[in-house]
Write a protein that holds these residues in place. Structure first.
Motif, short mmCIF file in Angstrom:
data_model
loop_
_atom_site.label_atom_id
_atom_site.label_comp_id
_atom_site.label_asym_id
_atom_site.label_seq_id
_atom_site.Cartn_x
_atom_site.Cartn_y
_atom_site.Cartn_z
N SER A 15 0.82 -1.22 0.00
CA SER A 15 0.00 0.00 0.00
C SER A 15 0.85 1.27 0.00
CB SER A 15 -0.97 0.00 1.20
OG SER A 15 -0.25 -0.02 2.41
N LEU A 16 2.18 1.11 -0.10
CA LEU A 16 3.02 2.30 -0.20
C LEU A 16 2.75 3.01 -1.52
CD1 LEU A 16 6.48 0.92 1.02
CD2 LEU A 16 4.96 2.51 2.26
N ARG A 17 2.87 4.30 -1.49
CA ARG A 17 2.69 5.08 -2.72
C ARG A 17 3.72 4.64 -3.78
NH1 ARG A 17 4.59 10.17 -4.58
NH2 ARG A 17 3.02 11.17 -5.89
N SER A 18 4.96 4.40 -3.33
CA SER A 18 6.03 4.04 -4.28
C SER A 18 5.78 2.68 -4.94
CB SER A 18 7.38 4.01 -3.55
OG SER A 18 7.35 3.08 -2.49
N HIS A 19 4.91 1.88 -4.33
CA HIS A 19 4.60 0.56 -4.92
C HIS A 19 3.99 0.74 -6.32
CE1 HIS A 19 3.52 -3.70 -4.90
NE2 HIS A 19 2.35 -3.34 -5.41
N ARG A 20 3.28 1.83 -6.53
CA ARG A 20 2.68 2.06 -7.85
C ARG A 20 3.76 2.16 -8.93
NH1 ARG A 20 0.09 7.06 -8.34
NH2 ARG A 20 -1.06 6.22 -10.10
N TRP A 21 4.93 2.64 -8.55
CA TRP A 21 6.04 2.73 -9.50
C TRP A 21 6.82 1.42 -9.58
CZ3 TRP A 21 4.17 7.15 -7.36
CH2 TRP A 21 4.26 8.36 -8.07
N LEU A 23 5.78 -3.61 -17.93
CA LEU A 23 6.93 -3.01 -18.61
C LEU A 23 7.33 -1.67 -17.97
CD1 LEU A 23 8.97 -3.11 -20.90
CD2 LEU A 23 7.26 -2.01 -22.39
N ARG A 24 6.32 -0.89 -17.58
CA ARG A 24 6.59 0.43 -17.00
C ARG A 24 7.40 0.27 -15.70
NH1 ARG A 24 8.26 3.90 -18.98
NH2 ARG A 24 6.86 4.17 -20.70
N SER A 25 6.95 -0.66 -14.86
CA SER A 25 7.63 -0.86 -13.57
C SER A 25 9.01 -1.48 -13.77
CB SER A 25 6.80 -1.76 -12.66
OG SER A 25 5.60 -1.10 -12.37
N PHE A 26 9.13 -2.32 -14.80
CA PHE A 26 10.46 -2.84 -15.15
C PHE A 26 11.41 -1.65 -15.39
CE2 PHE A 26 13.31 -3.33 -18.77
CZ PHE A 26 14.15 -4.34 -18.34
N GLY A 27 10.91 -0.66 -16.14
CA GLY A 27 11.72 0.55 -16.42
C GLY A 27 12.08 1.27 -15.13
N HIS A 28 11.11 1.44 -14.24
CA HIS A 28 11.38 2.16 -12.98
C HIS A 28 12.43 1.42 -12.15
CE1 HIS A 28 6.95 3.63 -13.41
NE2 HIS A 28 7.77 4.36 -14.12
N ARG A 29 12.29 0.11 -12.10
CA ARG A 29 13.23 -0.66 -11.26
C ARG A 29 14.62 -0.72 -11.90
NH1 ARG A 29 8.59 -4.09 -10.80
NH2 ARG A 29 9.47 -5.38 -12.45
N SER A 30 14.63 -0.99 -13.20
CA SER A 30 15.95 -1.15 -13.84
C SER A 30 16.73 0.16 -13.80
CB SER A 30 15.79 -1.66 -15.28
OG SER A 30 15.12 -0.70 -16.07
#
Ligand code: FES
Length: 577
Positions: free
Chosen positions: A10-16, A22-29
């Motif tokens: 439920s953290l806000r950053s979890h959305r990223w 694919l989008r979250s892959f980008g954020h993490r990588s």
């Protein structure tokens, strides 16, 4: 206050960072691009450290190290710290005035927190406008946050004498202008008045606003009094970082802390510390952002019941370092205990009552007892009358008492240039009973409502030994200043307020006890002048200056931008596609 505890999902950053797409892959990588492991940031509270540092802000030179202390605290509590540099408002070097950029900083902070995957924030401020700037933005975003005050610099020294920021500069400048201080002494004072990192060490706007954030409950209790270079300051920064992580898990937001009762506490404390008049504008803006209605009269009403206890320059004789050794803000608030709302909850999760438990005063002359205050007169008087229909303020404790009730004829300067050009002229028709008036120095006219409200005493009067006269303007005054200065006259001259209609020789009456400020000119004459009045030429044709001039509100409304007011947290979260 929220009763639900956050979990990693439920953290806000979890959305990223959380989804398997694919989008979250980008954020993490790309976060891993910084050399991080996935478990260092995924599922952990991401704490944005808003760092108002740059090399032109002479008061924040210790912030690069303090960021490391904050990070240490965040990491030790299991969070992921990220430094987010934001515009630094260095009071001394920014022109025309750092006040013009307070709202700029507020917007930047709000949008930094909104646009990045931030769960909570540590707000680093200190030099005057940085404190309200970072708080304003965070209130509107309404994310869990804690404020880390920069702390005051060490005391100034000159030939065995303590020098106070601003206050003693004004004093010795008047000595120099009247020919009583030689160049060697003046340069020695220049070397000795600012000796370490940290903010002005008098009860100027910086110390006042750091104390206000503390009294509101937005910093760890007593944090505002710790000198910038004291190792307790490093520890406070680290503990604040730690606390920021808990705030996220507990989902405690600024609106949980910034209640009407918290603002009342802060206003009472402002009176007892003899705080800067600038605090009135900033507290008004902060309260409006938090959805708490504050009018000018509340400052006056509270002012009248609270004595001045902090014996700190410019209203007293000590500096902030002494205040800390005497017990600091917590000890002063303990003295005020019976007047405060003790059930307010502060950022450490405890009530004010709990925070004040065991607080002690260690020097009765620095923090005076209620029965022996520095002054019984309230720190601020709000004036109204035909010259200031929407209000004006004066700090009676900083003015010579003989001027609290005064009638005199106006000597008018149409703007700051006019003032500079003529104030020291031998031809100036001025006496010790004159009332100096500066027009077009308000939020729009300045622009930015610069700290020009402590108009210099004309040389002609200085040479006669006069050290205080009534001065009236729509400007602000540095919190380190003193004198019979009526400030924040609203509406301002540049928008057609009565201040803009005053002419040389008009009679003006000030009565602090009755809270009146009147222009003794007939209504028909004022109507005629108003018909002939023309606004001054605008100095803002484009860019931020234009945005500022078009949207800044008046002093009694907090000088916020009209479009920034609204319910905290009402702007939708960014879409992530
Ligand atoms: Fe920064 Fe005074 S100049 S606090």
């Amino acid at each position: 206050m929220s009763s639900s505890r956050k979990n990693p999902e439920s953290l806000r950053s979890h959305r990223w960072y959380g989804p398997d797409d694919l989008r979250s892959f980008g954020h993490r990588s790309r976060t891993k691009q910084m050399g991080l492991h996935r478990d260092e940031f995924v599922g952990k509270p991401v704490i944005g450290i808003i760092n108002t540092w740059n090399e032109m802000n002479t008061c924040h030179t210790h912030f690069p190290q303090r960021v490391q202390d904050v990070k240490r605290g965040v990491l030790s509590a299991g969070g992921f710290p990220v430094e987010l540099p934001a515009m630094s408002l260095g009071e001394q070097l920014m022109k025309p005035t750092a006040m013009m950029y307070r709202n700029f900083l507020a917007m930047e902070v709000e949008e930094l927190l909104r646009s990045y995957p931030i769960d909570g924030a540590v707000l680093m401020g200190g030099c005057d406008k940085t404190t309200p700037g970072v708080l304003l933005g965070t209130i509107s975003m309404n994310l869990p946050c804690i404020y880390v005050p920069g702390g005051a610099m060490l005391r100034g020294h000159w030939r065995g004498e303590t020098l106070g920021s601003g206050t003693d500069a004004w004093k010795y400048w008047d000595e120099r202008r009247s020919g009583k201080l030689d160049t060697k002494s003046w340069f020695e004072i220049e070397d000795g008045i600012a000796r370490s990192p940290g903010t002005c060490m008098t009860m100027g706007t910086a110390a006042t606003m750091m104390s206000m954030a503390d009294a509101l409950g937005m910093s760890l209790p007593g944090a505002s009094s710790i000198p910038a270079v004291d190792s307790n300051h490093n520890r406070m920064a680290s503990l604040s970082g730690r606390r920021a992580v808990d705030l996220v898990w507990q989902d405690i937001k600024p609106t949980d802390i910034l209640t009407e009762q918290a603002f009342e506490n802060a206003i009472k404390v402002q009176m007892a510390i003899g705080g800067s008049t600038n605090a009135i504008i900033h507290l008004t803006a902060l309260a409006r952002r938090a959805g708490v209605p504050l009018d000018l009269e509340i400052f006056d009403r509270i002012s009248q019941g609270i004595p001045l206890l902090a014996n700190i320059k410019p209203s007293g004789k000590y500096v902030m370092e002494d205040f800390y050794y005497a017990g600091g803000l917590t000890a002063l608030m303990k003295r005020l205990e019976e007047s405060l709302n003790l059930e307010t909850v502060t950022i450490n999760g405890k009530t004010l009552h709990d925070n004040l438990e065991g607080a002690e005063v260690f020097n009765e002359d620095v923090i005076r007892p209620l029965e022996n205050p520095v002054s019984t007169a309230g720190g601020t008087a709000v004036l109204r009358g035909s010259l200031a229909p929407d209000g004006a303020v004066i700090k009676p404790t900083a003015a010579e008492k003989r001027l609290w009730k005064h009638r005199g004829s106006a000597v008018v300067f149409k703007d700051i240039r006019d003032l500079k050009a003529r104030v020291d002229s031998e031809d100036l028709k001025v006496t010790a009973d004159s009332v100096l008036v500066l027009q077009n120095a308000g939020p729009v006219g300045g622009p930015g409502m610069p700290e020009w409200g402590q108009l210099p005493i004309p040389k002609k009067l200085l040479n006669q030994g006069v050290r205080d006269v009534i001065r009236i303007s729509d400007a602000r005054m540095s919190g380190t200043s003193y004198g019979a200065c009526v400030l924040h006259v609203s509406p301002e001259a540049a928008l057609g307020g009565p201040l803009g209609l005053v002419k040389d020789g008009d009679e003006i009456e000030l009565d602090v006890e009755k809270r009146r400020l009147d222009l003794l000119v007939s209504q028909s004459e004022l109507d005629t002048r108003r018909r002939r009045w023309e606004p001054p030429e605008s100095k803002a044709s484009r860019g931020y200056a234009k945005l500022y001039a078009d949207h800044v509100t008046q002093a009694h409304e907090g000088c916020d931008f009209d479009f920034l007011q609204g319910t905290p947290g009402e702007t939708p979260e960014p879409e992530i596609f």
